[in-house]
Design an enzyme around this catalytic site. Sequence first.
Site, mmCIF file in Angstrom:
data_model
loop_
_atom_site.group_PDB
_atom_site.id
_atom_site.type_symbol
_atom_site.label_atom_id
_atom_site.label_comp_id
_atom_site.label_asym_id
_atom_site.label_seq_id
_atom_site.Cartn_x
_atom_site.Cartn_y
_atom_site.Cartn_z
ATOM 1 N N LYS A 1 0.837 -1.048 -0.047
ATOM 2 C CA LYS A 1 0.014 -0.102 -0.190
ATOM 3 C C LYS A 1 0.981 1.145 0.030
ATOM 4 O O LYS A 1 0.584 2.062 -0.835
ATOM 5 C CB LYS A 1 -1.105 -0.003 1.207
ATOM 6 C CG LYS A 1 -1.976 -1.229 1.246
ATOM 7 C CD LYS A 1 -2.787 -1.153 2.418
ATOM 8 C CE LYS A 1 -2.076 -1.218 3.718
ATOM 9 N NZ LYS A 1 -1.525 -2.425 4.115
ATOM 10 N N ARG B 1 -9.977 1.232 7.770
ATOM 11 C CA ARG B 1 -9.496 -0.267 8.297
ATOM 12 C C ARG B 1 -10.414 -0.868 8.915
ATOM 13 O O ARG B 1 -10.277 -2.255 9.439
ATOM 14 C CB ARG B 1 -8.311 -0.207 9.187
ATOM 15 C CG ARG B 1 -7.050 -0.766 8.946
ATOM 16 C CD ARG B 1 -6.093 -0.281 9.880
ATOM 17 N NE ARG B 1 -4.717 -1.116 9.638
ATOM 18 C CZ ARG B 1 -3.614 -0.717 9.120
ATOM 19 N NH1 ARG B 1 -3.609 0.349 8.447
ATOM 20 N NH2 ARG B 1 -2.654 -1.355 8.885
ATOM 21 N N ARG C 1 11.616 -5.750 5.076
ATOM 22 C CA ARG C 1 11.381 -4.255 4.975
ATOM 23 C C ARG C 1 12.457 -3.532 5.733
ATOM 24 O O ARG C 1 12.615 -3.752 6.853
ATOM 25 C CB ARG C 1 10.018 -3.836 5.294
ATOM 26 C CG ARG C 1 9.856 -2.166 5.108
ATOM 27 C CD ARG C 1 8.374 -1.747 5.165
ATOM 28 N NE ARG C 1 7.778 -2.433 6.346
ATOM 29 C CZ ARG C 1 6.410 -2.136 6.365
ATOM 30 N NH1 ARG C 1 5.710 -1.794 5.314
ATOM 31 N NH2 ARG C 1 5.759 -2.751 7.365
ATOM 32 N N ARG D 1 11.054 -1.142 10.815
ATOM 33 C CA ARG D 1 10.148 -0.648 11.971
ATOM 34 C C ARG D 1 9.813 -1.519 12.950
ATOM 35 O O ARG D 1 10.077 -2.811 12.890
ATOM 36 C CB ARG D 1 8.812 -0.782 10.955
ATOM 37 C CG ARG D 1 8.338 0.384 10.555
ATOM 38 C CD ARG D 1 7.358 0.654 9.524
ATOM 39 N NE ARG D 1 5.932 -0.017 9.935
ATOM 40 C CZ ARG D 1 5.019 -0.037 9.181
ATOM 41 N NH1 ARG D 1 4.945 0.319 7.757
ATOM 42 N NH2 ARG D 1 3.819 -0.757 9.514
ATOM 43 N N ARG E 1 -0.591 -8.613 13.473
ATOM 44 C CA ARG E 1 -1.087 -7.566 12.622
ATOM 45 C C ARG E 1 -1.854 -8.165 11.473
ATOM 46 O O ARG E 1 -2.814 -7.583 11.042
ATOM 47 C CB ARG E 1 -0.013 -6.819 11.820
ATOM 48 C CG ARG E 1 0.904 -5.751 12.888
ATOM 49 C CD ARG E 1 2.234 -5.272 12.468
ATOM 50 N NE ARG E 1 2.159 -4.689 11.023
ATOM 51 C CZ ARG E 1 3.127 -4.554 10.324
ATOM 52 N NH1 ARG E 1 4.259 -5.204 10.662
ATOM 53 N NH2 ARG E 1 2.990 -4.001 9.136
HETATM 54 P P1 AP5 Z 1 4.979 -1.647 1.944
HETATM 55 O O1 AP5 Z 1 4.524 -0.774 0.552
HETATM 56 O O2 AP5 Z 1 5.605 -1.191 3.105
HETATM 57 O O3 AP5 Z 1 3.519 -2.484 2.283
HETATM 58 P P2 AP5 Z 1 2.246 -1.971 3.075
HETATM 59 O O4 AP5 Z 1 1.211 -2.450 2.547
HETATM 60 O O5 AP5 Z 1 2.155 -0.299 3.087
HETATM 61 O O6 AP5 Z 1 2.702 -2.473 4.667
HETATM 62 P P3 AP5 Z 1 2.419 -1.770 6.001
HETATM 63 O O7 AP5 Z 1 3.148 -2.848 6.729
HETATM 64 O O8 AP5 Z 1 3.066 -0.562 6.169
HETATM 65 O O9 AP5 Z 1 0.954 -1.836 6.111
HETATM 66 P P4 AP5 Z 1 0.288 -1.867 7.599
HETATM 67 O O10 AP5 Z 1 -1.133 -1.694 6.968
HETATM 68 O O11 AP5 Z 1 0.622 -3.069 8.442
HETATM 69 O O12 AP5 Z 1 0.915 -0.668 8.408
HETATM 70 P P5 AP5 Z 1 0.467 1.005 8.668
HETATM 71 O O13 AP5 Z 1 1.430 1.732 8.730
HETATM 72 O O14 AP5 Z 1 -0.677 1.268 7.767
HETATM 73 O O15 AP5 Z 1 5.570 -2.679 1.305
HETATM 74 C C1 AP5 Z 1 6.167 -3.771 2.274
HETATM 75 C C2 AP5 Z 1 7.114 -4.464 1.670
HETATM 76 O O16 AP5 Z 1 7.064 -5.049 0.421
HETATM 77 C C3 AP5 Z 1 8.521 -3.528 1.385
HETATM 78 O O17 AP5 Z 1 9.746 -3.831 1.844
HETATM 79 C C4 AP5 Z 1 8.447 -3.042 -0.137
HETATM 80 O O18 AP5 Z 1 9.522 -2.979 -0.506
HETATM 81 C C5 AP5 Z 1 7.989 -4.621 -0.607
HETATM 82 N N1 AP5 Z 1 7.061 -4.556 -1.818
HETATM 83 C C6 AP5 Z 1 6.126 -3.768 -2.029
HETATM 84 N N2 AP5 Z 1 5.434 -3.978 -3.129
HETATM 85 C C7 AP5 Z 1 6.360 -5.242 -3.857
HETATM 86 C C8 AP5 Z 1 6.163 -5.700 -4.930
HETATM 87 N N3 AP5 Z 1 5.002 -5.691 -5.874
HETATM 88 N N4 AP5 Z 1 6.949 -6.757 -5.218
HETATM 89 C C9 AP5 Z 1 8.176 -6.904 -4.409
HETATM 90 N N5 AP5 Z 1 8.079 -6.319 -3.133
HETATM 91 C C10 AP5 Z 1 7.530 -5.171 -2.829
HETATM 92 O O19 AP5 Z 1 -0.126 0.684 10.126
HETATM 93 C C11 AP5 Z 1 0.638 0.276 11.255
HETATM 94 C C12 AP5 Z 1 -0.106 0.224 12.254
HETATM 95 O O20 AP5 Z 1 -0.886 1.313 12.723
HETATM 96 C C13 AP5 Z 1 -1.305 -0.569 12.463
HETATM 97 O O21 AP5 Z 1 -0.870 -1.874 12.791
HETATM 98 C C14 AP5 Z 1 -2.222 -0.049 13.535
HETATM 99 O O22 AP5 Z 1 -1.764 -0.097 15.074
HETATM 100 C C15 AP5 Z 1 -2.096 1.578 13.447
HETATM 101 N N6 AP5 Z 1 -2.749 2.125 12.305
HETATM 102 C C16 AP5 Z 1 -2.819 2.554 11.233
HETATM 103 N N7 AP5 Z 1 -3.820 2.890 10.371
HETATM 104 C C17 AP5 Z 1 -4.915 2.449 11.314
HETATM 105 C C18 AP5 Z 1 -6.246 2.617 11.305
HETATM 106 N N8 AP5 Z 1 -7.063 3.219 10.187
HETATM 107 N N9 AP5 Z 1 -7.115 2.297 12.245
HETATM 108 C C19 AP5 Z 1 -6.742 1.588 13.286
HETATM 109 N N10 AP5 Z 1 -5.313 1.484 13.357
HETATM 110 C C20 AP5 Z 1 -4.467 1.787 12.479
#
Ligand code: AP5
Length: 242
Positions: free
Chosen positions: A21, A96, A142, A174, A185
């Site tokens: 994402k 979410r 990552r 992270r 998660r």
């Molecule tokens: P990346 O692009 O970083 O993936 P992502 O989907 O953004 O993963 P996240 O871990 O950031 O998602 P998340 O939803 O758990 O975290 P968030 O910060 O939102 O890619 C991942 C890896 O894959 C990278 O190394 C990249 O290089 C590689 N990659 C990507 N695409 C690729 C491809 N096509 N091919 C090969 N490699 C590839 O949330 C964190 C925390 O915040 C949550 O757990 C929660 O506690 C809180 N939070 C955030 N939003 C909310 C909400 N709306 N409600 C409640 N709590 C929330």
Amino acid sequence: MADETSRRVAVILLGPPGAGKGTQAKLLAARYGVPHISTGDMFRDNAARGTELGVQAKAIMARGELVPDSLVCDMVAARLRQPDAEHGFVLDGFPRTPAQAGWLDAFLENEFIDNPSGSKGLPVVIQISVDYNQLLLRLTGRRSCPAGHIYNIHLQPPRVADVCDVDGLKLVIRNDDREEVIRERLAAYELQTRPLADYYWNKGRLVSVNGDLPVPAVTGQMVRAIEQQGAAAEVKNPAGSF
Ligand code: AP5
């Protein structure tokens, strides 16, 4: 890219942790000239600055749980009211839960859409599907630059180990990318976020893309979905809606 930036584009990216994402949101935001709004990044920024919200969120995130809806929605409302979001946005990690999705629809209808016309006026919702083992590889590998660039030691390594190609900053792991937290998660995603796909599917607003493909191929699928769904409307039609 004048053509792309003269349009209004509103996109919601759905998908499990590690689906890509953040990677795709940055590319789409740059392509269409709209802000990338990541609730995870906003919480991490608050935590780094030691704000009250950040202190609350940090402990919850370290356990791999979701931050309560009320805290998230207030933060998103404030961000969407910033002038740079007037012409669109890419939402990454929000909504979410079905409650967040319902809140967002009501917020956009009240504050953004001049002339609502059913689903046509709301953001395109793109679900990124990725194989479970691939997710584990992506999350454990990552490495993130403090300025936001994302790498993967297995799949997208930087040119020099642990150093950002773009700005030379040291890459970090992270706090929630530890294996035990990753499993929490992914479990939270299955329980609380996956039902969102039904929410949007039932409204005829869900597009699914294959996130197992290389980054440019995933972006290509998304761009086609955005264009086909008419999420991009000409600015010369300011009465148009998201
Ligand atoms: P990346 O692009 O970083 O993936 P992502 O989907 O953004 O993963 P996240 O871990 O950031 O998602 P998340 O939803 O758990 O975290 P968030 O910060 O939102 O890619 C991942 C890896 O894959 C990278 O190394 C990249 O290089 C590689 N990659 C990507 N695409 C690729 C491809 N096509 N091919 C090969 N490699 C590839 O949330 C964190 C925390 O915040 C949550 O757990 C929660 O506690 C809180 N939070 C955030 N939003 C909310 C909400 N709306 N409600 C409640 N709590 C929330």
